[in-house]
Scaffold this motif. Sequence first.
Motif, short mmCIF file in Angstrom:
data_model
loop_
_atom_site.label_atom_id
_atom_site.label_comp_id
_atom_site.label_asym_id
_atom_site.label_seq_id
_atom_site.Cartn_x
_atom_site.Cartn_y
_atom_site.Cartn_z
N GLU A 102 -2.43 38.45 -13.59
CA GLU A 102 -1.38 38.86 -12.66
C GLU A 102 -0.90 37.71 -11.78
O GLU A 102 0.28 37.62 -11.47
CB GLU A 102 -1.84 40.04 -11.81
CG GLU A 102 -3.07 39.81 -10.99
CD GLU A 102 -3.44 41.08 -10.21
OE1 GLU A 102 -2.61 41.52 -9.41
OE2 GLU A 102 -4.55 41.58 -10.39
N TRP A 103 -1.80 36.83 -11.37
CA TRP A 103 -1.38 35.77 -10.44
C TRP A 103 -0.70 34.61 -11.14
O TRP A 103 -0.29 33.65 -10.49
CB TRP A 103 -2.57 35.31 -9.59
CG TRP A 103 -3.85 35.13 -10.34
CD1 TRP A 103 -4.78 36.10 -10.57
CD2 TRP A 103 -4.32 33.94 -10.96
NE1 TRP A 103 -5.81 35.58 -11.31
CE2 TRP A 103 -5.58 34.25 -11.55
CE3 TRP A 103 -3.83 32.65 -11.08
CZ2 TRP A 103 -6.31 33.32 -12.26
CZ3 TRP A 103 -4.57 31.72 -11.79
CH2 TRP A 103 -5.80 32.05 -12.37
N LEU A 104 -0.59 34.70 -12.47
CA LEU A 104 0.12 33.61 -13.18
C LEU A 104 1.39 34.09 -13.87
O LEU A 104 2.03 33.33 -14.59
CB LEU A 104 -0.80 32.99 -14.24
CG LEU A 104 -1.63 31.78 -13.81
CD1 LEU A 104 -2.34 31.17 -15.00
CD2 LEU A 104 -0.78 30.72 -13.13
N THR A 105 1.76 35.36 -13.66
CA THR A 105 2.98 35.83 -14.33
C THR A 105 4.21 35.15 -13.72
O THR A 105 4.18 34.69 -12.58
CB THR A 105 3.16 37.36 -14.17
OG1 THR A 105 2.92 37.68 -12.83
CG2 THR A 105 2.23 38.11 -15.08
N PHE A 106 5.29 35.17 -14.48
CA PHE A 106 6.48 34.43 -14.07
C PHE A 106 6.97 34.85 -12.68
O PHE A 106 7.35 34.01 -11.87
CB PHE A 106 7.60 34.63 -15.10
CG PHE A 106 8.83 33.83 -14.79
CD1 PHE A 106 8.89 32.48 -15.07
CD2 PHE A 106 9.92 34.44 -14.18
CE1 PHE A 106 10.01 31.74 -14.75
CE2 PHE A 106 11.06 33.70 -13.87
CZ PHE A 106 11.10 32.35 -14.16
N GLY A 107 6.95 36.14 -12.42
CA GLY A 107 7.47 36.64 -11.14
C GLY A 107 6.72 36.10 -9.93
O GLY A 107 7.28 36.02 -8.83
#
Lengths: 718, 55
Positions: A53-58
Amino acid sequence: MSEHNGNLEQVYYDDEIVKKFIMATLVFAGIAFLAGLLAALQMAFHPFNTNLEWLTFGRLRPLHTNAAIFAFAGNAIFAGIYHSTQRLLKTRLFSDTLSNIHFWGWQLIILAAAITLPLGYSQGKEYAELEWPIDIAITLIWVVFAVNFFGTLARRREKHLYVALWFYIATIVTVAVLHIVNALSIPVSLFKSYPVYAGIQDAMVQWWYGHNAVAFFLTTPFLGLMYYYMPKAANRPVYSYRLSIIHFWALVFIYIWAGPHHLLYTSLPEWAQTLGVVFSLMLWAPSWGGMINGLLTLRGAWHLLRTDPVIKFFAAAVTFYGMSTFEGPLLSIKSVSALAHYTDWIIGHVHGGALGWNGFLTFGMIYFLVPRLWKTELYSIKLATTHFWIGFMGIIGYYLSMVTAGITQGLMWRAIDAQGKLVYPDFVETVNQIVPLYWVRAFSGLLFIIGFFLMCYNLYKTIRSAPARSEPQPTEVKNTRWVVAAGHETPHRSLEGMATVFTVLALVAILVGSVIEIYPTLNMHKYVPRDAAIEPLTPLELAGRDLYLREGCYVCHSQQIRPLVAEVLRYGDPSTIAESMYDRPFQWGSKRTGPDLARVGNKYPDLWHFRHMLDPRSVVQQSLMPAYPWMLQKKTDFVGLRKRVTVLKNLGVPYTEEHLANADVMAEKQAAEIGKALVAQGAPEGVENKEIVAMIAYLQSLGQKRKANRTTQVGKAE
Amino acid sequence: MLSAGAKLFTDIPLTVVGMLIFVGFFVVALVWTFHIRNSKFYQKLAEMPFKEGKE
């Protein structure tokens, strides 16, 4: 009046602080560039999102932009300002303590951003994502910087303020105004707040801030650095000092007005859009005046372009500045904006400026400063030249691929056949067409980064070859603070001798445009009656909206349908002011890697969204969107909703007493209904208290807030 | 009287008036700045980065 030479005095410049900021610039440049590369790869090949989750594009994209702007460019600005200011004013910085508080405070802010943004703590406003405690810290550290700078001005040994200093003054004053006004928000908790502005007001303030962050954080300070370091590197005075006066005043006065060009064809009032366009076009003159002034400073020294990497970087940087400031007004023309807005053309434009202008000017400045500060020679001119060419090819590749991608996608979006139907009704078609260009962008970014690491190696070897540290040596300067020039003084020179008056005038110059554009927008309720038919979000939808902000959905999805034929055919009726009147922050967006979501509510069943969030490829085979499996694991924060609703009620959202008292109960009830409907459609049981249900509730509410349009979630699901 | 005078301008778009004032201001600024009489002062000021003392 007579002229005398002034007294000779000794000054010990504080170069240690300059060295620290240079080191921080290099460290954070690496982080910003690598985050950008990963983001570019995610756009080309979705598995790079890694399902973390902490590396997703958003979440990564805000980290990239904040690192590039505030960490890389910010530290570079501080290094250059502290170095050049001391020398131009012939005095040591006002306070070593303040300098160090400034340095460490700024690095702590960056660290806080680097931790909170990947964790999803975001205000959901582009380039202003950081939550309120960090915003306060930025304000305090900026004040420290301002006190240190103006304190140095106060005890200067030179009466006249050289042109570079004017740009620094404008930067300090304007960034303070922009940051404070845009960051005003009401906290809900330590890491959650809602802006005091809503909908169109927030849009206006945000893009006034966003555009002028580019103007006064990425342009004016770098122009100041250009006016100091280019003459120094070329060993020639600036081409026209008089042109610099016009350049400065025209730029600071005009730039501040141009923000609304980010909101063309939106529901922003026409007069504000027109002002934004007109002033953007007027920016051509001062911007090119500055560019010409910079480039012609090299008159008689063009041969240095062959041999001196510093001059190479500076000349290319100023050329990129000219290119970007030509393209910016061009993109502000409404018919061009209709094609380019929301596409990768804008990304190409931004990176032409960021990599070419800010990046190359910073690299040139560092190549100039490091040998001088460490009192040695540059380890390898050849390596620096290689860096230049690799970086240059990287920028060109990046720019061309993104402009091509943007124009391609923009044309595909608007293509209509003879029957009046969209030629490419499936949005994902228009994305897949440009994926090869995303690969070219990633490769070009990699080239730029390779060049950067060559510089790091070159500087490492340079510093290693420096002599052992010795006691600081004084510099002999003439104290000309109170010297009166022979003959008459021009009015502008007299003004420059009065730093306070000069600063106040610069402040007035930027406030004129700001007040004229923002004040009427803030008072819009006086002449745009509240649309009673618009309902605020239910508590569960609000919870979903906060998740939408946390995941940074706005970096790929807009919520603003422009009144253009192709958009209306694709998405529905144009967006209205009333539809976003309770949105804090507004989520109109600036890029469409995915389709607009303003009217996505009730377009698909709940189960479609359920599957789409967990595995986008299961419903849209060629989708680039990251998956959000953690939304099925994490529970919705029902309890915290009462406080959120209360804060929004206090800000003017018409929630009832029942909302305030029972927000959590109401949300749980709606979640149970959606959960039940999902199970009926084939989803697993027990999801009603999970975040994904809140997100579905929010997505299904989009475009459904007009009472006449509204259908219940249960009704839709059935 | 002031308000009566102001009414005369209601048909003129504010943007056009603003533009004229703006352009006029900058034309004056240009003429003043590039006036030949001020030349040697500005030349001297442009050389400031080279008069910082010896390091």
